[in-house]
Design an enzyme around this catalytic site. Structure first.
Site, PDB file in Angstrom:
ATOM      1  CG  HIS A   9     -47.608  15.277  71.967  1.00  0.00           C
ATOM      2  ND1 HIS A   9     -46.747  14.918  72.899  1.00  0.00           N
ATOM      3  CD2 HIS A   9     -47.198  13.979  71.951  1.00  0.00           C
ATOM      4  CE1 HIS A   9     -45.353  15.029  73.199  1.00  0.00           C
ATOM      5  NE2 HIS A   9     -45.858  13.517  72.259  1.00  0.00           N
ATOM      6  CG  HIS A  30     -49.086  17.635  77.512  1.00  0.00           C
ATOM      7  ND1 HIS A  30     -49.945  16.967  77.950  1.00  0.00           N
ATOM      8  CD2 HIS A  30     -47.810  17.408  76.996  1.00  0.00           C
ATOM      9  CE1 HIS A  30     -48.856  16.073  79.010  1.00  0.00           C
ATOM     10  NE2 HIS A  30     -48.197  16.137  78.240  1.00  0.00           N
ATOM     11  CD  GLU A  51     -50.686   8.136  80.764  1.00  0.00           C
ATOM     12  OE1 GLU A  51     -50.081   9.105  80.214  1.00  0.00           O
ATOM     13  OE2 GLU A  51     -50.980   7.668  79.477  1.00  0.00           O
ATOM     14  CB  THR A  91     -41.709  11.677  77.248  1.00  0.00           C
ATOM     15  OG1 THR A  91     -42.679  10.523  76.910  1.00  0.00           O
ATOM     16  CG2 THR A  91     -40.420  10.833  76.365  1.00  0.00           C
ATOM     17  N   GLY A 142     -48.576   7.800  71.349  1.00  0.00           N
ATOM     18  CA  GLY A 142     -49.652   9.422  71.347  1.00  0.00           C
ATOM     19  C   GLY A 142     -48.919   9.966  69.635  1.00  0.00           C
TER      20      GLY A 142
HETATM   21  N1  PXP Z   1     -48.872   5.405  78.543  1.00  0.00           N
HETATM   22  C1  PXP Z   1     -48.450   6.054  79.317  1.00  0.00           C
HETATM   23  C2  PXP Z   1     -48.289   5.469  80.852  1.00  0.00           C
HETATM   24  C3  PXP Z   1     -47.862   7.159  79.106  1.00  0.00           C
HETATM   25  O1  PXP Z   1     -46.874   7.936  79.775  1.00  0.00           O
HETATM   26  C4  PXP Z   1     -47.666   7.770  77.433  1.00  0.00           C
HETATM   27  C5  PXP Z   1     -46.565   9.060  77.289  1.00  0.00           C
HETATM   28  O2  PXP Z   1     -47.684   9.921  77.678  1.00  0.00           O
HETATM   29  C6  PXP Z   1     -47.875   6.874  76.423  1.00  0.00           C
HETATM   30  C7  PXP Z   1     -48.359   5.629  77.225  1.00  0.00           C
HETATM   31  C8  PXP Z   1     -47.783   7.704  75.063  1.00  0.00           C
HETATM   32  O3  PXP Z   1     -46.767   8.030  75.144  1.00  0.00           O
HETATM   33  P1  PXP Z   1     -45.964   8.159  73.932  1.00  0.00           P
HETATM   34  O4  PXP Z   1     -46.686   8.620  73.106  1.00  0.00           O
HETATM   35  O5  PXP Z   1     -44.857   7.594  72.749  1.00  0.00           O
HETATM   36  O6  PXP Z   1     -46.700   7.006  72.247  1.00  0.00           O
END
Ligand code: PXP
Length: 235
Positions: free
Chosen positions: A9, A49, A69, A99, A212
């Site tokens: 973000h 992003h 990821e 998301t 995140g």
């Molecule tokens: N883990 C994975 C595999 C994700 O895709 C995400 C979002 O990109 C997150 C963790 C983090 O999620 P959040 O931003 O809701 O904390």
């Protein structure tokens, strides 16, 4: 339990003006200084992003591991083989989603994921599969040779917000136990925040949480260093 900070973000904000600030690298360095165990970053197919140059810069400048990821595509496989992150978390990806909306369907794409895992593991990259707390998906993850699963906590987070999370938490507990009994290490993430994260202590043996949105949101008010530290204190 350790904290992996997802810095996507910061890039979302940067891209809003198509400029250079805020700096993704600077954010990652602050998270590192505050005690994050790794930086997690999602290179999406549409590059909404994080961009390619971000991940290479992070790899060059950070001393903590990078968890990339990515979707199970040949383009991403090639990037991972070049980047050599510490780990790859394979996620499902839909162009129109806001998301990541659900876990990977490992059963459906088992052969493809198995092949990709082997190619990446050959390069020394650890594999984590982002899945729902579903025992059949855990079994399929095992068959693909993944070292880790990351359980999607989004359904739990939504249930927590609605005040009735027990069923979702129980599913996570049971799936974590089952994965561990098969020799798979267990992480979790998605939708975790400064309230609901406390309940992650009820799931035995969780290794890391990848968080995140809530951290970057709090950082607006407290600064990123403090936001990361506050989350580490809770976990
Ligand atoms: N883990 C994975 C595999 C994700 O895709 C995400 C979002 O990109 C997150 C963790 C983090 O999620 P959040 O931003 O809701 O904390």
């Amino acid at each position: 339990m350790q904290l992996g900070v997802n810095i996507d973000h910061i890039a979302t904000l940067r891209n809003a003006r198509m400029g250079l600030e805020p700096s993704v690298l600077e954010g990652a360095l602050v998270a590192q200084k505050a005690g994050a165990c790794q930086i997690t970053t999602h290179l999406r197919e549409d590059r909404r992003h994080i961009r390619d140059e971000d991940v290479y810069l992070l790899k060059e400048k950070l001393s903590i591991p990078i968890n990339l990821e990515m979707a199970a595509t040949s383009e991403m496989e090639e990037i991972a083989k070049k980047l050599l992150p510490n780990s790859c978390c394979i996620v499902p990806e839909k162009r129109l989603e806001v998301t990541t909306e659900g876990g990977l369907d490992v059963i459906r794409f088992e052969e493809k994921i198995k092949r990709m895992n082997a190619n990446l593991q050959e390069k020394g990259i650890l594999i984590s599969l982002f899945i729902d707390a579903d025992l059949k998906q855990v079994e399929a993850a095992k068959r693909t040779g993944a070292e880790f699963v990351e359980f999607h906590t989004g359904f739990f987070a939504n249930a927590f917000q609605n005040g009735n999370y027990k069923k979702e938490l129980d599913k996570l507990k049971e799936a974590a136990k089952y994965a561990q009994s098969l020799g798979i290490k267990v992480n979790a993430g998605h939708g975790l925040n400064y309230e609901n994260v406390k309940l992650m202590h009820e799931i035995d043996g969780l290794i890391e949480l990848n968080i995140g949105h809530s951290i970057i949101s709090r950082a607006i008010f407290t600064g990123l260093y403090q936001a990361v530290k506050d989350m580490i204190d809770l976990i």
